[in-house]
Design a protein around this motif. Structure first.
Motif, short mmCIF file in Angstrom:
data_model
loop_
_atom_site.label_atom_id
_atom_site.label_comp_id
_atom_site.label_asym_id
_atom_site.label_seq_id
_atom_site.Cartn_x
_atom_site.Cartn_y
_atom_site.Cartn_z
N HIS A 85 0.82 -1.21 0.00
CA HIS A 85 0.00 0.00 0.00
C HIS A 85 0.86 1.26 0.00
O HIS A 85 0.50 2.25 -0.65
CB HIS A 85 -0.97 0.00 1.17
N LYS A 86 1.98 1.23 0.70
CA LYS A 86 2.88 2.39 0.67
C LYS A 86 3.43 2.59 -0.74
O LYS A 86 3.47 3.72 -1.24
CB LYS A 86 4.03 2.19 1.66
N ALA A 87 3.84 1.51 -1.38
CA ALA A 87 4.35 1.60 -2.75
C ALA A 87 3.26 2.09 -3.69
O ALA A 87 3.50 2.97 -4.54
CB ALA A 87 4.87 0.23 -3.21
N GLU A 88 2.07 1.56 -3.53
CA GLU A 88 0.95 1.96 -4.39
C GLU A 88 0.67 3.45 -4.25
O GLU A 88 0.45 4.15 -5.26
CB GLU A 88 -0.29 1.15 -4.02
N LEU A 95 3.16 8.52 -10.79
CA LEU A 95 2.93 8.01 -12.14
C LEU A 95 1.44 8.01 -12.40
O LEU A 95 0.63 8.12 -11.49
CB LEU A 95 3.47 6.57 -12.27
N ARG A 96 1.04 7.87 -13.63
CA ARG A 96 -0.40 7.83 -13.92
C ARG A 96 -0.99 6.51 -13.42
O ARG A 96 -0.28 5.50 -13.31
CB ARG A 96 -0.65 8.04 -15.40
N PRO A 97 -2.29 6.49 -13.15
CA PRO A 97 -2.91 5.26 -12.63
C PRO A 97 -2.73 4.04 -13.54
O PRO A 97 -2.61 2.93 -13.06
CB PRO A 97 -4.40 5.62 -12.51
N GLN A 101 3.96 0.10 -13.84
CA GLN A 101 4.42 -0.16 -12.47
C GLN A 101 3.28 -0.03 -11.46
O GLN A 101 3.23 -0.78 -10.49
CB GLN A 101 5.58 0.78 -12.12
N THR A 102 2.38 0.91 -11.70
CA THR A 102 1.21 1.05 -10.83
C THR A 102 0.32 -0.18 -10.95
O THR A 102 -0.16 -0.71 -9.95
CB THR A 102 0.42 2.33 -11.18
N ILE A 103 0.12 -0.63 -12.18
CA ILE A 103 -0.68 -1.83 -12.42
C ILE A 103 -0.04 -3.04 -11.73
O ILE A 103 -0.74 -3.87 -11.13
CB ILE A 103 -0.83 -2.10 -13.94
N GLN A 104 1.29 -3.14 -11.78
CA GLN A 104 1.97 -4.28 -11.17
C GLN A 104 1.75 -4.30 -9.66
O GLN A 104 1.50 -5.36 -9.08
CB GLN A 104 3.47 -4.25 -11.47
N ILE A 105 1.81 -3.15 -9.01
CA ILE A 105 1.56 -3.10 -7.56
C ILE A 105 0.12 -3.52 -7.27
O ILE A 105 -0.14 -4.29 -6.34
CB ILE A 105 1.83 -1.68 -7.01
#
Length: 189
Positions: A85-88, A95-97, A101-105
């Motif tokens: 959750h911190k990374a997300e 970064l954009r939603p 990398q956001t999708i991977q988290i």
């Protein structure tokens, strides 16, 4: 065998290099499945990065993700979720939603929810990722369809699960350059 990189013996100007080296050492331990050592080095990396970087720096998110992965393998799910959750939070801010990398988290969190038996929460995450599927590389598109299909299958929606598995295969057919090993693993399941 543990590698000793005593921070007190290196000059302060080397903090960013030290963090990079510690991160790579932690990654090496992850590759070998030595999760306690991986966590040790990821925590050291995170400590340095918190000291020298702004709190929303992308490399802090990467360290948080590394900790989330390691704790997940140790089945310390609450601790894993905390780091994910911190990374997300950082990745969504920086970064954009729909960024890969956001999708991977979000996928990491969904898989963790599945490990916890929280399949409806996992389904919500996978569906959220699906909003951005057209912006993703073929491998990420395939993973998004496959993950959603798998979760739907566990929840008993065989018709929808099959639809997403067919979409997974269609990505492979459309992009023959997609890693053949990945293709064989996904389609074998």
């Amino acid at each position: 065998q543990t590698i000793n990189l005593d921070a007190r013996k290196l000059p302060p100007v080397m903090d960013s290099v030290r963090a990079m080296v510690l991160h790579q050492v932690g990654n090496a331990y992850s590759i070998f499945g030595e999760w306690d050592s991986a966590i040790h080095y990821a925590n050291q990396t995170l400590e340095i990065r918190h000291r020298i970087l702004p709190p929303n720096h992308l490399t802090i998110a990467y360290s948080e993700n590394s900790l989330g992965v390691a704790y997940s393998y140790l089945e310390e799910y609450e601790e894993s979720l905390r780091h994910y959750h911190k990374a997300e939070s950082i990745l969504e801010e920086r970064l954009r939603p729909g960024h890969t990398q956001t999708i991977q988290i979000k996928t990491n969190i969904a898989v963790l929810y599945e490990d916890l038996g929280l399949f409806w929460e996992a389904l919500d995450r996978h569906k959220e990722n699906l909003k951005y599927v057209d912006q993703l590389a073929p491998e990420a598109q395939m993973a998004a369809y496959f993950n959603l299909g798998s979760t739907l299958g566990v929840l008993g929606d065989a018709e929808e699960a099959l639809r997403y598995m067919d979409l997974t295969e269609a990505v492979f057919d459309q992009y023959p350059q997609v890693n053949p090993i990945m293709k064989s693993k996904i389609l074998a399941e």
